[in-house]
Scaffold this motif. Sequence first.
Motif, PDB file in Angstrom:
ATOM      1  N   VAL A 142       4.248   5.360  -5.571  1.00 55.48           N
ATOM      2  CA  VAL A 142       3.922   5.420  -6.916  1.00 55.48           C
ATOM      3  C   VAL A 142       2.864   6.769  -7.348  1.00 55.48           C
ATOM      4  O   VAL A 142       3.002   7.107  -8.182  1.00 55.48           O
ATOM      5  CB  VAL A 142       3.703   3.996  -7.430  1.00 55.48           C
ATOM      6  CG1 VAL A 142       3.454   4.037  -8.734  1.00 55.48           C
ATOM      7  CG2 VAL A 142       4.735   2.928  -7.170  1.00 55.48           C
ATOM      8  N   THR A 143       1.872   6.359  -6.406  1.00 56.38           N
ATOM      9  CA  THR A 143       0.767   7.202  -7.106  1.00 56.38           C
ATOM     10  C   THR A 143       1.021   8.741  -6.787  1.00 56.38           C
ATOM     11  O   THR A 143       0.878   9.716  -7.551  1.00 56.38           O
ATOM     12  CB  THR A 143      -0.592   7.085  -5.973  1.00 56.38           C
ATOM     13  OG1 THR A 143      -0.888   5.674  -6.318  1.00 56.38           O
ATOM     14  CG2 THR A 143      -1.672   8.020  -6.328  1.00 56.38           C
ATOM     15  N   ALA A 144       1.828   8.916  -5.683  1.00 56.63           N
ATOM     16  CA  ALA A 144       2.291  10.141  -5.577  1.00 56.63           C
ATOM     17  C   ALA A 144       3.398  10.645  -6.701  1.00 56.63           C
ATOM     18  O   ALA A 144       3.436  11.988  -7.149  1.00 56.63           O
ATOM     19  CB  ALA A 144       3.044  10.310  -4.042  1.00 56.63           C
ATOM     20  N   GLU A 145       4.186   9.900  -7.117  1.00 52.39           N
ATOM     21  CA  GLU A 145       5.319  10.022  -7.873  1.00 52.39           C
ATOM     22  C   GLU A 145       4.517  10.183  -9.416  1.00 52.39           C
ATOM     23  O   GLU A 145       5.007  11.182 -10.126  1.00 52.39           O
ATOM     24  CB  GLU A 145       6.153   8.860  -8.087  1.00 52.39           C
ATOM     25  CG  GLU A 145       7.003   8.794  -7.038  1.00 52.39           C
ATOM     26  CD  GLU A 145       7.936   7.473  -7.072  1.00 52.39           C
ATOM     27  OE1 GLU A 145       7.625   6.582  -7.956  1.00 52.39           O
ATOM     28  OE2 GLU A 145       8.871   7.319  -6.551  1.00 52.39           O
ATOM     29  N   LYS A 146       3.454   9.559  -9.558  1.00 50.31           N
ATOM     30  CA  LYS A 146       2.596   9.814 -11.000  1.00 50.31           C
ATOM     31  C   LYS A 146       2.010  11.208 -10.922  1.00 50.31           C
ATOM     32  O   LYS A 146       2.118  11.948 -11.719  1.00 50.31           O
ATOM     33  CB  LYS A 146       1.416   8.666 -10.987  1.00 50.31           C
ATOM     34  CG  LYS A 146       2.039   7.422 -11.507  1.00 50.31           C
ATOM     35  CD  LYS A 146       0.976   6.559 -11.481  1.00 50.31           C
ATOM     36  CE  LYS A 146       1.534   5.006 -12.302  1.00 50.31           C
ATOM     37  NZ  LYS A 146       0.631   4.201 -12.291  1.00 50.31           N
ATOM     38  N   LYS A 147       1.597  11.523  -9.744  1.00 45.10           N
ATOM     39  CA  LYS A 147       0.866  12.733  -9.433  1.00 45.10           C
ATOM     40  C   LYS A 147       1.923  13.858  -9.780  1.00 45.10           C
ATOM     41  O   LYS A 147       1.504  14.912 -10.429  1.00 45.10           O
ATOM     42  CB  LYS A 147       0.129  13.032  -8.277  1.00 45.10           C
ATOM     43  CG  LYS A 147      -1.138  12.151  -8.075  1.00 45.10           C
ATOM     44  CD  LYS A 147      -1.853  12.441  -6.618  1.00 45.10           C
ATOM     45  CE  LYS A 147      -3.123  11.676  -6.517  1.00 45.10           C
ATOM     46  NZ  LYS A 147      -3.719  11.759  -5.238  1.00 45.10           N
ATOM     47  N   GLU A 148       3.318  13.625  -9.089  1.00 41.48           N
ATOM     48  CA  GLU A 148       4.215  14.735  -9.096  1.00 41.48           C
ATOM     49  C   GLU A 148       4.572  14.824 -10.679  1.00 41.48           C
ATOM     50  O   GLU A 148       4.769  16.013 -11.142  1.00 41.48           O
ATOM     51  CB  GLU A 148       5.157  14.466  -8.407  1.00 41.48           C
ATOM     52  CG  GLU A 148       6.358  15.291  -8.176  1.00 41.48           C
ATOM     53  CD  GLU A 148       7.535  14.982  -7.405  1.00 41.48           C
ATOM     54  OE1 GLU A 148       8.373  15.710  -7.015  1.00 41.48           O
ATOM     55  OE2 GLU A 148       7.267  14.082  -6.578  1.00 41.48           O
ATOM     56  N   ALA A 197       0.901  -1.184   0.230  1.00 45.77           N
ATOM     57  CA  ALA A 197       0.222   0.139  -0.022  1.00 45.77           C
ATOM     58  C   ALA A 197       0.842   1.109  -0.063  1.00 45.77           C
ATOM     59  O   ALA A 197       0.579   2.296  -0.780  1.00 45.77           O
ATOM     60  CB  ALA A 197      -0.889  -0.084   1.239  1.00 45.77           C
ATOM     61  N   LYS A 198       1.924   1.063   0.999  1.00 48.55           N
ATOM     62  CA  LYS A 198       2.945   2.281   0.686  1.00 48.55           C
ATOM     63  C   LYS A 198       3.378   2.607  -0.518  1.00 48.55           C
ATOM     64  O   LYS A 198       3.556   3.804  -1.082  1.00 48.55           O
ATOM     65  CB  LYS A 198       3.947   2.167   1.868  1.00 48.55           C
ATOM     66  CG  LYS A 198       3.418   2.459   3.369  1.00 48.55           C
ATOM     67  CD  LYS A 198       4.629   1.957   4.391  1.00 48.55           C
ATOM     68  CE  LYS A 198       4.047   1.929   5.881  1.00 48.55           C
ATOM     69  NZ  LYS A 198       5.130   1.784   6.760  1.00 48.55           N
ATOM     70  N   LYS A 199       3.882   1.376  -1.219  1.00 47.35           N
ATOM     71  CA  LYS A 199       4.585   1.462  -2.425  1.00 47.35           C
ATOM     72  C   LYS A 199       3.587   1.905  -3.302  1.00 47.35           C
ATOM     73  O   LYS A 199       3.964   3.216  -4.433  1.00 47.35           O
ATOM     74  CB  LYS A 199       5.132   0.024  -2.870  1.00 47.35           C
ATOM     75  CG  LYS A 199       6.326  -0.253  -2.145  1.00 47.35           C
ATOM     76  CD  LYS A 199       6.606  -1.651  -2.781  1.00 47.35           C
ATOM     77  CE  LYS A 199       7.820  -2.162  -2.349  1.00 47.35           C
ATOM     78  NZ  LYS A 199       8.304  -3.580  -2.527  1.00 47.35           N
ATOM     79  N   LYS A 200       2.248   1.744  -3.424  1.00 48.50           N
ATOM     80  CA  LYS A 200       1.142   1.979  -3.953  1.00 48.50           C
ATOM     81  C   LYS A 200       1.194   3.685  -3.729  1.00 48.50           C
ATOM     82  O   LYS A 200       1.050   4.457  -4.951  1.00 48.50           O
ATOM     83  CB  LYS A 200       0.001   1.399  -3.776  1.00 48.50           C
ATOM     84  CG  LYS A 200      -1.167   1.539  -5.071  1.00 48.50           C
ATOM     85  CD  LYS A 200      -2.218   0.716  -4.663  1.00 48.50           C
ATOM     86  CE  LYS A 200      -3.522   1.167  -5.884  1.00 48.50           C
ATOM     87  NZ  LYS A 200      -4.524   0.247  -5.581  1.00 48.50           N
TER      88      LYS A 200
END
Length: 231
Positions: A42-48, A36-39
Amino acid sequence: MSTSEGSVTATEKKIPATKKKAVVSAEKKEKVATAAKKKVVVTAEKKEVKATAAKKKVVVTAEKKEVKATAAKKKVAVTVEKKEAKATATKKKAVVTAEKKEPVTSKKVGSPKKNMLDETEIKCIADAILDKKGSFVCSLDLRPIGTAICDYFVVCNADSSTQVNAIADNIEEMMIKNCGRKVIRKQGKENAFWVILDYANIVVHVFQTEYRQFYRLEDLWADAKRTVYQE
């Protein structure tokens, strides 16, 4: 071994299995949490990445708008320069045209014989006017004014339409009798507010008094030399 002892032993045997199960569950939960943390990461990185791309897009759009605005300013500047150049060319053309016209407005110089003839005819017209009691008789020498339609104006006024027509008729008679000149064109005798007699080089204006004061013909040709005639 008693029955009770057997039960304890079985229970004791079950405890390690329970611990193992708990450990496995904890590991699974930890794996799930890690995933979940990785997700989330990853989501945060995608958003960034998406936000960075959006920022880049905004920057590119702003740069395009700035380039477009600069191009528009340049276009406006070029248009203004073209208009200024056109206006300057128009002014130059007007100056050239004025310079070309200037020789046309140069002073007309008549021969002594013609000048004497003109003076004789003007004097005949003035006498004819004074003979019928016309007022404020004067001639205007228009020869120095190149835009004039004739060489001389003769101007006078009278107090009634009857007197205006009488003056005009007397001028025609006296010019034929003394100078052999017939009027070329005449107008205004119908209402006799302002009668004009055209002798080509001389144009006679016979006004009713109020109309002479209104039109102020002499003021319109103020640069012309004026000669006054009296009885």
